[in-house]
Design a protein around this motif. Structure first.
Motif, PDB file in Angstrom:
ATOM      1  N   ARG A  35       0.868  -1.158   0.000  1.00  0.00           N
ATOM      2  CA  ARG A  35       0.000   0.000   0.000  1.00  0.00           C
ATOM      3  C   ARG A  35       0.916   1.222   0.000  1.00  0.00           C
ATOM      4  N   PRO A  36       0.383   2.432  -0.041  1.00  0.00           N
ATOM      5  CA  PRO A  36       1.267   3.598  -0.147  1.00  0.00           C
ATOM      6  C   PRO A  36       2.364   3.673   0.916  1.00  0.00           C
ATOM      7  N   LEU A  37       2.052   3.338   2.177  1.00  0.00           N
ATOM      8  CA  LEU A  37       3.065   3.474   3.222  1.00  0.00           C
ATOM      9  C   LEU A  37       3.257   2.156   3.962  1.00  0.00           C
ATOM     10  N   ALA A  38       4.524   1.765   4.108  1.00  0.00           N
ATOM     11  CA  ALA A  38       4.876   0.607   4.930  1.00  0.00           C
ATOM     12  C   ALA A  38       5.394   1.111   6.272  1.00  0.00           C
ATOM     13  N   VAL A  39       4.965   0.468   7.337  1.00  0.00           N
ATOM     14  CA  VAL A  39       5.355   0.831   8.704  1.00  0.00           C
ATOM     15  C   VAL A  39       6.093  -0.375   9.281  1.00  0.00           C
ATOM     16  N   THR A  40       7.397  -0.245   9.529  1.00  0.00           N
ATOM     17  CA  THR A  40       8.229  -1.402   9.848  1.00  0.00           C
ATOM     18  C   THR A  40       8.905  -1.246  11.203  1.00  0.00           C
ATOM     19  N   SER A  41       8.904  -2.317  11.976  1.00  0.00           N
ATOM     20  CA  SER A  41       9.570  -2.312  13.281  1.00  0.00           C
ATOM     21  C   SER A  41      10.180  -3.682  13.529  1.00  0.00           C
ATOM     22  N   ILE A  42      11.217  -3.724  14.335  1.00  0.00           N
ATOM     23  CA  ILE A  42      11.854  -4.990  14.697  1.00  0.00           C
ATOM     24  C   ILE A  42      12.030  -5.033  16.203  1.00  0.00           C
ATOM     25  N   ASP A  43      11.785  -6.203  16.780  1.00  0.00           N
ATOM     26  CA  ASP A  43      11.914  -6.372  18.220  1.00  0.00           C
ATOM     27  C   ASP A  43      12.610  -7.707  18.482  1.00  0.00           C
ATOM     28  N   ALA A  78      -1.134   1.662  12.730  1.00  0.00           N
ATOM     29  CA  ALA A  78      -1.020   1.010  11.422  1.00  0.00           C
ATOM     30  C   ALA A  78      -1.844  -0.270  11.372  1.00  0.00           C
ATOM     31  N   ASP A  79      -2.219  -0.669  10.158  1.00  0.00           N
ATOM     32  CA  ASP A  79      -2.867  -1.962   9.938  1.00  0.00           C
ATOM     33  C   ASP A  79      -1.795  -3.045   9.913  1.00  0.00           C
ATOM     34  N   PRO A  80      -1.881  -4.075  10.766  1.00  0.00           N
ATOM     35  CA  PRO A  80      -0.893  -5.154  10.716  1.00  0.00           C
ATOM     36  C   PRO A  80      -0.894  -5.845   9.358  1.00  0.00           C
ATOM     37  N   GLY A  81       0.300  -6.186   8.879  1.00  0.00           N
ATOM     38  CA  GLY A  81       0.421  -6.845   7.592  1.00  0.00           C
ATOM     39  C   GLY A  81       1.181  -8.148   7.679  1.00  0.00           C
ATOM     40  N   VAL A 131      11.717 -10.500  15.762  1.00  0.00           N
ATOM     41  CA  VAL A 131      10.505 -10.407  14.953  1.00  0.00           C
ATOM     42  C   VAL A 131      10.473  -9.048  14.272  1.00  0.00           C
ATOM     43  N   THR A 132      10.409  -9.052  12.955  1.00  0.00           N
ATOM     44  CA  THR A 132      10.189  -7.841  12.178  1.00  0.00           C
ATOM     45  C   THR A 132       8.733  -7.826  11.743  1.00  0.00           C
ATOM     46  N   VAL A 133       8.062  -6.722  11.998  1.00  0.00           N
ATOM     47  CA  VAL A 133       6.662  -6.587  11.594  1.00  0.00           C
ATOM     48  C   VAL A 133       6.533  -5.446  10.598  1.00  0.00           C
ATOM     49  N   VAL A 134       5.636  -5.625   9.645  1.00  0.00           N
ATOM     50  CA  VAL A 134       5.344  -4.598   8.655  1.00  0.00           C
ATOM     51  C   VAL A 134       3.848  -4.301   8.713  1.00  0.00           C
ATOM     52  N   GLY A 135       3.528  -3.039   8.950  1.00  0.00           N
ATOM     53  CA  GLY A 135       2.150  -2.587   8.902  1.00  0.00           C
ATOM     54  C   GLY A 135       1.960  -1.679   7.709  1.00  0.00           C
ATOM     55  N   TRP A 136       0.703  -1.327   7.440  1.00  0.00           N
ATOM     56  CA  TRP A 136       0.392  -0.555   6.248  1.00  0.00           C
ATOM     57  C   TRP A 136      -0.568   0.584   6.574  1.00  0.00           C
ATOM     58  N   ALA A 137      -0.442   1.653   5.793  1.00  0.00           N
ATOM     59  CA  ALA A 137      -1.347   2.793   5.923  1.00  0.00           C
ATOM     60  C   ALA A 137      -1.533   3.430   4.556  1.00  0.00           C
TER      61      ALA A 137
END
Length: 319
Positions: A35-43, A78-81, A131-137
């Motif tokens: 989607r237009p924006l990816a929201v990424t975090s790692i823990d 963000a929406d979880p992806g 764990v790397t997670v990618v969300g979307w907006a």
């Protein structure tokens, strides 16, 4: 179970890919529709630092690793992806426990609308789960950062605080009972649906409480260039925390202010939007509690009932 056998077994655990996944495990890289924006975090969680194999089951560890990463998406609205899980496994970890860990991580991801789209497995001296997670907006306006707090905003928090830290203290002291507090520590729940609802309701700044209210509120204050003034007696304390805090002689509000890993959401919002925020939380099955005000200044001030600041209260700080 050898590495290849374990990878094949984990792939079976993952189940069918999500709708955005074009290629998942089995290729050299995953492919997802964006989607237009990816929201990424790692823990990352590490044995002996974030958990102990002697006190946490493999399922506890997998759950906690995924939950802590997913909570970062909640804090952004963000929406979880997709999620990507890297397992560094010690040689003495049985294969069935590795699968139990993977099952729990996948279960948390699916519960909150995410797909585990890939990962890695290696051998290591100690158990490490990243764990790397990618969300979307769809646009930047749909996301919330830490830097939007302004003087005049109300400070609020979802749910109750202190349960996870109380559970850890009970675990370390070897006390009997307190099952809900132990569960809150071992298997915290992220709040991505609540985060999206708060973003839609117009909160201006938000953070998940992973390191404790005292630390995380200070993060918002620093990023926004404001003063955060929180009333200690307004902090909503989870059931059982007062008794647990009393075992160590700590005052319950101070204990809850320093307590981490609750993964509740701390936010700042314009006063006229408070009713919408409260309604959004209620619709998602939780509560919103006013804690104080954002004012001109710098940093966090925790205020006693008298209105005087209380010093020496600190949450967790990463070394």
């Amino acid at each position: 179970m050898g590495e290849l056998g374990l990878i094949a077994a984990i792939e079976q655990v993952l189940g069918p890919p999500g709708a955005r996944t074009v290629r998942g495990p089995g290729d050299d890289a995953s492919v997802v529709r964006s989607r237009p924006l990816a929201v990424t975090s790692i823990d990352t969680v590490v044995d002996g630092v974030h958990f102990r194999r002697s006190t946490h089951s493999a399922a506890d560890i997998g759950h906690k690793a995924m939950a802590s990463a997913m909570s970062d998406l909640a804090a952004m609205g963000a929406d979880p992806g997709e999620a990507y899980v890297s397992l560094a496994l010690p040689a003495d970890l049985p294969g069935d426990e590795a699968l139990e860990l993977a099952h729990a991580a996948v279960r948390v991801a699916r519960t909150h609308g995410a797909t585990v789209a890939g990962g890695d497995v290696v051998t290591a001296p100690t158990l490490v789960v990243s764990v790397t997670v990618v969300g979307w907006a769809d646009s930047e306006e749909h996301l919330v950062g830490r830097d939007g707090a302004c003087p005049g905003h109300l400070i609020g928090v979802t749910g109750t605080l202190g349960a996870a830290a109380a559970g850890l203290m009970i675990l370390e002291r070897g006390e009997a009972g307190y099952a809900p507090l132990l569960a809150a520590h071992r298997r915290p729940e992220p709040l991505p649906a609540v985060g999206r609802a708060l973003a839609a309701a117009g909160v201006a700044a938000m953070i998940d409480i992973s390191d404790g209210l005292a630390t995380d509120a200070a993060h918002i204050a620093r990023a926004s260039g404001v003063g955060m003034f929180v009333q200690l007696d307004e902090i909503p304390v989870a059931t059982g925390v007062a008794d647990a805090a009393g075992l160590s002689g700590q005052e319950v509000a101070l204990f809850a202010a320093a307590a981490g890993e609750d993964y509740q959401l701390l936010f700042c919002v314009e006063p006229q939007r408070w009713a919408a925020v409260a309604a959004a939380c209620e619709a998602e099955g939780t509560t919103a509690t006013r804690l104080g005000l954002v004012e001109e200044g710098a940093g966090l001030s925790l205020l006693a009932t008298s209105g005087l600041p209380v010093s020496g209260v600190e949450g967790y700080e990463h070394g």
